[in-house]
Design a protein around this motif. Structure first.
Motif, PDB file in Angstrom:
ATOM      1  N   LEU A  61       0.727  -0.998   0.139  1.00  0.00           N
ATOM      2  CA  LEU A  61      -0.216  -0.240   0.147  1.00  0.00           C
ATOM      3  C   LEU A  61       0.693   1.239  -0.185  1.00  0.00           C
ATOM      4  O   LEU A  61       1.402   1.362   1.277  1.00  0.00           O
ATOM      5  N   CYS A  62       0.703   1.760  -1.230  1.00  0.00           N
ATOM      6  CA  CYS A  62       1.468   3.192  -1.224  1.00  0.00           C
ATOM      7  C   CYS A  62       1.068   4.041  -0.596  1.00  0.00           C
ATOM      8  O   CYS A  62       2.181   4.969  -0.216  1.00  0.00           O
ATOM      9  N   SER A  63       0.047   4.643  -0.989  1.00  0.00           N
ATOM     10  CA  SER A  63      -0.377   5.541  -0.454  1.00  0.00           C
ATOM     11  C   SER A  63      -1.918   5.444  -0.502  1.00  0.00           C
ATOM     12  O   SER A  63      -2.264   4.398  -0.302  1.00  0.00           O
ATOM     13  N   GLU A  64      -2.607   7.273  -0.665  1.00  0.00           N
ATOM     14  CA  GLU A  64      -4.238   6.035  -0.949  1.00  0.00           C
ATOM     15  C   GLU A  64      -4.426   5.961  -1.740  1.00  0.00           C
ATOM     16  O   GLU A  64      -3.976   6.185  -2.704  1.00  0.00           O
ATOM     17  N   LEU A  65      -5.637   5.889  -1.445  1.00  0.00           N
ATOM     18  CA  LEU A  65      -6.198   5.133  -2.915  1.00  0.00           C
ATOM     19  C   LEU A  65      -7.289   5.515  -3.551  1.00  0.00           C
ATOM     20  O   LEU A  65      -7.847   6.409  -3.413  1.00  0.00           O
ATOM     21  N   THR A  66      -7.861   5.833  -4.687  1.00  0.00           N
ATOM     22  CA  THR A  66      -9.121   6.252  -5.395  1.00  0.00           C
ATOM     23  C   THR A  66      -9.865   6.488  -4.508  1.00  0.00           C
ATOM     24  O   THR A  66     -10.515   7.339  -4.990  1.00  0.00           O
ATOM     25  N   ASP A  67     -10.782   5.375  -3.901  1.00  0.00           N
ATOM     26  CA  ASP A  67     -11.820   5.116  -4.083  1.00  0.00           C
ATOM     27  C   ASP A  67     -11.776   4.742  -2.082  1.00  0.00           C
ATOM     28  O   ASP A  67     -13.090   5.407  -1.732  1.00  0.00           O
ATOM     29  N   LEU A  68     -10.307   4.936  -1.856  1.00  0.00           N
ATOM     30  CA  LEU A  68     -10.710   4.342   0.074  1.00  0.00           C
ATOM     31  C   LEU A  68      -9.478   4.986   0.321  1.00  0.00           C
ATOM     32  O   LEU A  68      -8.450   4.889  -0.085  1.00  0.00           O
ATOM     33  N   PRO A  69      -9.791   5.832   1.679  1.00  0.00           N
ATOM     34  CA  PRO A  69      -8.938   6.635   2.881  1.00  0.00           C
ATOM     35  C   PRO A  69      -7.793   5.241   2.641  1.00  0.00           C
ATOM     36  O   PRO A  69      -8.814   3.627   3.460  1.00  0.00           O
ATOM     37  N   ALA A  70      -6.601   5.613   3.600  1.00  0.00           N
ATOM     38  CA  ALA A  70      -6.335   4.194   2.947  1.00  0.00           C
ATOM     39  C   ALA A  70      -6.189   3.307   4.895  1.00  0.00           C
ATOM     40  O   ALA A  70      -6.250   2.362   4.622  1.00  0.00           O
ATOM     41  N   GLU A  71      -6.771   4.012   5.401  1.00  0.00           N
ATOM     42  CA  GLU A  71      -6.973   3.025   6.934  1.00  0.00           C
ATOM     43  C   GLU A  71      -8.369   2.765   7.031  1.00  0.00           C
ATOM     44  O   GLU A  71      -8.201   0.660   7.855  1.00  0.00           O
ATOM     45  N   GLN A  72      -9.038   2.781   5.684  1.00  0.00           N
ATOM     46  CA  GLN A  72     -10.280   2.417   5.755  1.00  0.00           C
ATOM     47  C   GLN A  72     -10.242   0.941   4.800  1.00  0.00           C
ATOM     48  O   GLN A  72     -10.103  -0.191   5.838  1.00  0.00           O
ATOM     49  N   PHE A  73      -8.718   0.895   4.095  1.00  0.00           N
ATOM     50  CA  PHE A  73      -8.519  -0.620   3.315  1.00  0.00           C
ATOM     51  C   PHE A  73      -7.905  -1.660   3.952  1.00  0.00           C
ATOM     52  O   PHE A  73      -8.021  -2.699   4.586  1.00  0.00           O
ATOM     53  N   VAL A  74      -7.184  -0.999   5.646  1.00  0.00           N
ATOM     54  CA  VAL A  74      -6.880  -1.530   6.265  1.00  0.00           C
ATOM     55  C   VAL A  74      -7.415  -2.380   7.240  1.00  0.00           C
ATOM     56  O   VAL A  74      -7.365  -3.641   7.444  1.00  0.00           O
ATOM     57  N   ARG A  75      -8.886  -1.719   7.041  1.00  0.00           N
ATOM     58  CA  ARG A  75     -10.053  -2.193   8.247  1.00  0.00           C
ATOM     59  C   ARG A  75     -10.349  -3.841   7.558  1.00  0.00           C
ATOM     60  O   ARG A  75     -10.119  -4.201   8.244  1.00  0.00           O
ATOM     61  N   GLN A  76     -10.607  -3.532   6.267  1.00  0.00           N
ATOM     62  CA  GLN A  76     -11.522  -3.702   5.049  1.00  0.00           C
ATOM     63  C   GLN A  76      -9.943  -5.311   4.669  1.00  0.00           C
ATOM     64  O   GLN A  76     -10.715  -6.497   5.224  1.00  0.00           O
ATOM     65  N   PHE A  77      -8.893  -5.326   4.910  1.00  0.00           N
ATOM     66  CA  PHE A  77      -8.224  -5.975   4.747  1.00  0.00           C
ATOM     67  C   PHE A  77      -8.089  -6.894   6.143  1.00  0.00           C
ATOM     68  O   PHE A  77      -8.077  -8.171   5.580  1.00  0.00           O
ATOM     69  N   TYR A  78      -8.089  -6.621   6.728  1.00  0.00           N
ATOM     70  CA  TYR A  78      -7.454  -7.425   8.154  1.00  0.00           C
ATOM     71  C   TYR A  78      -8.624  -8.399   8.386  1.00  0.00           C
ATOM     72  O   TYR A  78      -8.808  -8.778   9.264  1.00  0.00           O
ATOM     73  N   GLN A  79     -10.189  -7.873   7.890  1.00  0.00           N
ATOM     74  CA  GLN A  79     -11.154  -8.698   7.590  1.00  0.00           C
ATOM     75  C   GLN A  79     -11.357 -10.138   6.819  1.00  0.00           C
ATOM     76  O   GLN A  79     -11.922 -11.014   7.188  1.00  0.00           O
ATOM     77  N   LEU A  80     -10.341 -10.044   5.948  1.00  0.00           N
ATOM     78  CA  LEU A  80     -10.104 -10.985   5.057  1.00  0.00           C
ATOM     79  C   LEU A  80      -9.985 -12.112   5.955  1.00  0.00           C
ATOM     80  O   LEU A  80      -9.273 -12.661   7.182  1.00  0.00           O
ATOM     81  N   LYS A  81     -10.419 -13.594   5.625  1.00  0.00           N
ATOM     82  CA  LYS A  81      -9.918 -14.665   6.280  1.00  0.00           C
ATOM     83  C   LYS A  81      -8.176 -15.617   5.482  1.00  0.00           C
ATOM     84  O   LYS A  81      -8.298 -15.478   6.850  1.00  0.00           O
ATOM     85  N   GLU A  82      -8.190 -14.928   4.612  1.00  0.00           N
ATOM     86  CA  GLU A  82      -7.419 -15.373   4.110  1.00  0.00           C
ATOM     87  C   GLU A  82      -6.398 -14.075   3.561  1.00  0.00           C
ATOM     88  O   GLU A  82      -6.819 -13.374   2.933  1.00  0.00           O
ATOM     89  N   ARG A  83      -5.020 -13.408   4.033  1.00  0.00           N
ATOM     90  CA  ARG A  83      -4.691 -12.446   3.401  1.00  0.00           C
ATOM     91  C   ARG A  83      -3.110 -12.813   3.179  1.00  0.00           C
ATOM     92  O   ARG A  83      -2.621 -12.702   3.521  1.00  0.00           O
TER      93      ARG A  83
END
Length: 88
Positions: A61-83
């Motif tokens: 994750l280099c920086s913010e994304l076009t559709d999600l702030p980095a913080e929100q992406f990380v929260r959703q990422f850690y909800q994945l069963k396998e990552r």
């Protein structure tokens, strides 16, 4: 004759900045032919691929994304069963 193939490291690069993605991809791929990079500007598209079982060895994750702030992406990422490993 050795028919073994070198396993490629699958890396997902994520940033809103296309120039940054090109630079990061070029840098990583210059380190060796065993690194294959896929670039994402959209966090939702990357998360959708991960949910569908597309395998990456690492997500950078280099920086913010076009559709999600980095913080929100990380929260959703850690909800994945396998990552994969996440590098920020």
């Amino acid at each position: 004759m050795n028919s073994e193939r070198t396993a490629q490291l699958q890396v997902a690069l994520a940033s809103y900045d296309l120039k940054e993605l090109r630079v990061q991809k070029r840098y990583l791929q210059e380190q060796g032919t065993a690194i294959d990079c896929t670039c994402f500007c959209s966090g939702e598209k990357l998360l959708a691929q991960l949910r569908q079982g597309v395998r990456y060895d690492a997500v950078v994750l280099c920086s913010e994304l076009t559709d999600l702030p980095a913080e929100q992406f990380v929260r959703q990422f850690y909800q994945l069963k396998e990552r994969p490993m996440l590098l920020i």
